[in-house]
Design a protein around this motif. Structure first.
Motif, PDB file in Angstrom:
ATOM      1  N   GLY A   1       0.800  -1.228   0.000  1.00 25.31           N
ATOM      2  CA  GLY A   1       0.000   0.000   0.000  1.00 25.31           C
ATOM      3  C   GLY A   1       0.828   1.271   0.000  1.00 25.31           C
ATOM      4  N   GLU A   2       0.421   2.218  -0.858  1.00 26.18           N
ATOM      5  CA  GLU A   2       1.061   3.527  -0.870  1.00 26.18           C
ATOM      6  C   GLU A   2       0.675   4.301   0.386  1.00 26.18           C
ATOM      7  OE1 GLU A   2       1.503   5.188  -5.296  1.00 26.18           O
ATOM      8  OE2 GLU A   2      -0.532   4.544  -4.841  1.00 26.18           O
ATOM      9  N   MET A   3       1.580   5.127   0.856  1.00 26.46           N
ATOM     10  CA  MET A   3       1.348   5.881   2.085  1.00 26.46           C
ATOM     11  C   MET A   3       1.644   7.357   1.853  1.00 26.46           C
ATOM     12  SD  MET A   3       3.151   3.321   4.838  1.00 26.46           S
ATOM     13  CE  MET A   3       2.877   1.548   4.756  1.00 26.46           C
ATOM     14  N   ASN A   4       0.870   8.195   2.516  1.00 25.36           N
ATOM     15  CA  ASN A   4       1.125   9.630   2.512  1.00 25.36           C
ATOM     16  C   ASN A   4       1.307  10.064   3.961  1.00 25.36           C
ATOM     17  OD1 ASN A   4       0.138  12.677   2.541  1.00 25.36           O
ATOM     18  ND2 ASN A   4       0.851  12.183   0.481  1.00 25.36           N
ATOM     19  N   PHE A   5       2.403  10.718   4.261  1.00 31.12           N
ATOM     20  CA  PHE A   5       2.778  10.980   5.645  1.00 31.12           C
ATOM     21  C   PHE A   5       2.620  12.454   6.013  1.00 31.12           C
ATOM     22  CE2 PHE A   5       5.027   7.235   4.291  1.00 31.12           C
ATOM     23  CZ  PHE A   5       4.988   6.399   5.379  1.00 31.12           C
ATOM     24  N   SER A   6       2.403  12.686   7.289  1.00 30.48           N
ATOM     25  CA  SER A   6       2.531  14.024   7.855  1.00 30.48           C
ATOM     26  C   SER A   6       3.348  13.886   9.129  1.00 30.48           C
ATOM     27  CB  SER A   6       1.156  14.647   8.143  1.00 30.48           C
ATOM     28  OG  SER A   6       0.461  13.894   9.114  1.00 30.48           O
ATOM     29  N   PHE A   7       4.046  14.937   9.489  1.00 32.04           N
ATOM     30  CA  PHE A   7       4.956  14.911  10.639  1.00 32.04           C
ATOM     31  C   PHE A   7       4.622  16.090  11.545  1.00 32.04           C
ATOM     32  CE2 PHE A   7       6.927  13.139   6.900  1.00 32.04           C
ATOM     33  CZ  PHE A   7       7.461  11.943   7.338  1.00 32.04           C
ATOM     34  N   THR A   8       4.342  15.775  12.800  1.00 27.27           N
ATOM     35  CA  THR A   8       3.896  16.804  13.733  1.00 27.27           C
ATOM     36  C   THR A   8       4.849  16.899  14.919  1.00 27.27           C
ATOM     37  OG1 THR A   8       1.598  16.394  13.115  1.00 27.27           O
ATOM     38  CG2 THR A   8       1.961  17.606  15.141  1.00 27.27           C
ATOM     39  N   ASN A   9       5.130  18.123  15.327  1.00 24.08           N
ATOM     40  CA  ASN A   9       5.980  18.361  16.488  1.00 24.08           C
ATOM     41  C   ASN A   9       5.457  19.574  17.247  1.00 24.08           C
ATOM     42  OD1 ASN A   9       8.443  18.343  18.183  1.00 24.08           O
ATOM     43  ND2 ASN A   9       8.880  20.241  17.079  1.00 24.08           N
ATOM     44  N   VAL A  10       5.412  19.467  18.569  1.00 23.92           N
ATOM     45  CA  VAL A  10       5.017  20.599  19.400  1.00 23.92           C
ATOM     46  C   VAL A  10       6.276  21.258  19.945  1.00 23.92           C
ATOM     47  CG1 VAL A  10       3.785  21.335  21.467  1.00 23.92           C
ATOM     48  CG2 VAL A  10       2.797  19.571  20.003  1.00 23.92           C
TER      49      VAL A  10
END
Length: 597
Positions: free
Chosen positions: A222-231
């Motif tokens: 499966g293809e994946m689309n990522f997001s990256f979060t940091n506080v």
């Protein structure tokens, strides 16, 4: 338009798109008779385009599709299953060109048909002749397309050996305790931010590194689309004021998105030529305090023209005068409302979205009478105590009406209202206003209780009301009943009620430190601790000692048995005071009956 014309127009559109690329060489034949491909492109590391810089070969299949109007969203194209199975062994970039018969305009779409992509497309559809495959629009920049081809070559090499095997899922990788994963990036020297920017803006494949030494990497299905979060726990400063102590960084859709207090959003493109940074503003909170804070932040930002995020200063103005004007006007009214609620001891956040027109009229009355001290004529002829609803708040208010029919609203708990109860035939004693809250479940309903003043009101009655301690104890029990009746959505109120019930119990224990009352206060203290989850072995031991104390009443021992959760002990003492036990069901300690084992 003939099929030959359609094919030539599609090929021309692609050639025009890649014309000028320093790293792509195209070998696309018109009227090609090969069954599955129309040619290929070679990709190179640099503009030399020689053997040393050769990266790989990308097979192409090019199709044209006549349309009446361009379909830009959710465009699918039917591909033969036979073709898809052929591409399992030779991964291909499938290109479709939308075109109008009477126009030179075209739209190019593509889909990277990698083994893992094809296996997912074929799943459960082997017997079909064609499959509708979702296509992706060509990127605006040629450089982005070159990056896509580089990644395609890398993915092809990693996946080709597994084209005939069942794919590995993330759950499979977890069960195998795989801790290392990899991705294909368009360039080897990309920074971590650039890598995250690419992964967040392109569908990518992930690989489980099952043996790092041998270089064995198994593709994850499966293809994946990522997001990256940091506080970032850094101050947000405008002028001299710290408005927030943190902000959120997110890499999403190829942009670094900075969100400050859900009111300011900054978007910075990562390696996307032609795209500009953007800023957007909104007052998003429904709650009074946060809404005011957001408005103050926006107005300060508009005035100062810059914001400091940690050590980074960004020049920025709102440049939306209608928003600033609206915030300024609304802020005046909200500050008045906030001051009135503070005077009424309200700590629960007010949900502005739940205020209707009738309640808004009441707010104007409260601001006029409590904030400004102005009388209001609303047609009432008698003074009365009322529970007024404003949004999600219930406020216990005293409305006094003078001889001219003017109404004033006041704080019920300020001591100016004379509260008396009849304790003995013909005898009335002054009482605490908090005792009134035993009526109509007001402890659980009322949102403007000044808990910090409660004990003081009882202390003022010592020497005036011989029943003051009994009333205070009954108030404390009513508080526990209210605590038990509230659900978890009222956690602030629950915490306040239990905290101050404990303080009231401690005051009673000091005021009546010996005798039968002291035992009662200790048992009540223990039931408060049990609600807090703090009933320690030391207190349990003290409770057991009371069970063997002959001076302690059987009804108290029933209560102790409930706290200990011991059914045999409960049944033993219940038998000695059956009628009294029926009466105990009205008290909060009965809550623990369901815990008996």
């Amino acid at each position: 338009m003939t099929s030959k014309d359609i094919e030539e127009k599609a090929i021309l559109a692609l050639k025009n798109y890649i014309w000028g690329s320093k790293v792509i060489s195209q070998f696309i034949a018109e009227n090609d008779k090969e069954p599955f491909w129309d040619g290929y492109v070679n990709l190179y590391k640099d503009s030399q385009k020689d053997k040393k810089s050769f990266l790989g070969r990308v097979p192409l299949q090019i199709k044209g599709k006549l349309v009446h109007s361009f379909k830009k969203e959710k465009f699918k194209y039917n591909i033969d299953v036979t073709d898809l199975k052929a591409y399992l062994a030779d991964p291909t970039v499938y290109i479709v060109c939308q075109m109008k018969e009477d126009s030179k305009d075209t739209l190019l779409y593509y889909r990277n048909l990698l083994p893992e992509t094809i296996k997912n497309l074929l799943k459960g559809k082997d017997k079909q002749k064609t499959i509708a495959v979702k296509m992706k629009p060509f990127p605006e920049s040629l450089e982005n397309f070159e990056s896509i081809l580089r990644v395609f070559i890398g993915d092809s090499r990693k996946q080709i050996s597994y084209s005939g095997m069942k794919s590995l899922t993330l759950e499979d990788a977890r069960k195998r305790k795989v801790n290392n994963f990899s991705f294909v990036m368009p360039l080897a020297n990309m920074s971590p931010a650039d890598c995250m920017g690419f992964l967040s803006s392109h569908d990518s494949y992930m690989y489980a590194q099952v043996d790092k030494d041998l270089g064995i990497e198994i593709p994850i299905s499966g293809e994946m689309n990522f997001s990256f979060t940091n506080v970032a726990n850094l101050d947000v400063v405008v002028g001299e004021r710290i408005f927030y102590n943190q902000f959120c960084n997110e890499i999403k859709d190829g942009n670094l998105v900075v969100n400050v207090g859900n009111v300011l959003t900054l978007s910075f493109p990562i390696n996307q030529q032609g795209k500009n940074s953007t800023a957007s503003f909104k007052v998003s909170s429904d709650f009074l305090d946060e809404s005011m804070h957001q408005m103050e932040f926006l107005m300060a930002l508009d005035k100062e023209g810059k914001v400091k995020l940690g050590g980074v200063e960004i020049k920025l103005k709102v440049n939306e005068p209608e928003i600033i004007q609206e915030c300024g006007q609304r802020l005046i009214a909200l500050r008045q409302l906030k001051h009135v609620l503070d005077l009424l001891h309200v700590t629960k956040p007010l949900d502005l979205s739940k205020i209707d027109k009738e309640q808004n009229d009441l707010i104007e009355v409260l601001i006029a009478t409590i904030e400004m001290g102005k009388p209001i004529r609303i047609g009432h002829s008698e003074s009365t105590l009322t529970l007024a609803e404003i949004g999600n708040l219930n406020l216990l208010l005293w409305e006094s009406v003078d001889k001219d029919g003017n109404s004033f609203f006041d704080d019920f708990f300020d001591g100016r209202i004379d509260i008396k109860y009849q304790f003995e035939a013909g005898k009335h004693y002054e009482s605490s206003p908090f005792s009134y809250l035993q009526n109509n479940n007001l402890w659980s309903k009322c949102d403007n209780i000044p808990f910090g003043k409660q004990i003081e009101t009882y202390g003022n009655l010592i020497g005036k009301n011989p029943h003051v301690y009994d009333m205070a104890n009954l108030d404390m029990l009513a508080m526990l009943n209210a605590y038990d009746s509230l659900d978890e959505t009222e956690q602030i109120k629950k915490n306040n009620i239990l905290t101050y019930a404990k303080k009231l119990n401690e005051w009673l224990s000091k005021s009546e430190p010996s005798g039968e009352k002291s035992v009662m206060h200790f048992v009540n203290y223990c039931q408060i601790l049990k609600r807090q989850g703090c009933l320690t072995e030391e207190y349990i031991s003290d409770l057991r000692k009371l069970l063997s104390d002959e001076a302690v009443m059987p009804t108290v021992k029933v209560g102790i048995a409930l706290l200990l959760g011991e059914r045999d002990t409960f049944n033993h003492w219940k038998g000695l005071c059956r009628d009294d036990v029926e009466n105990m069901k009205r008290y909060p300690i009965w809550k623990f009956y369901s815990d008996l084992s």
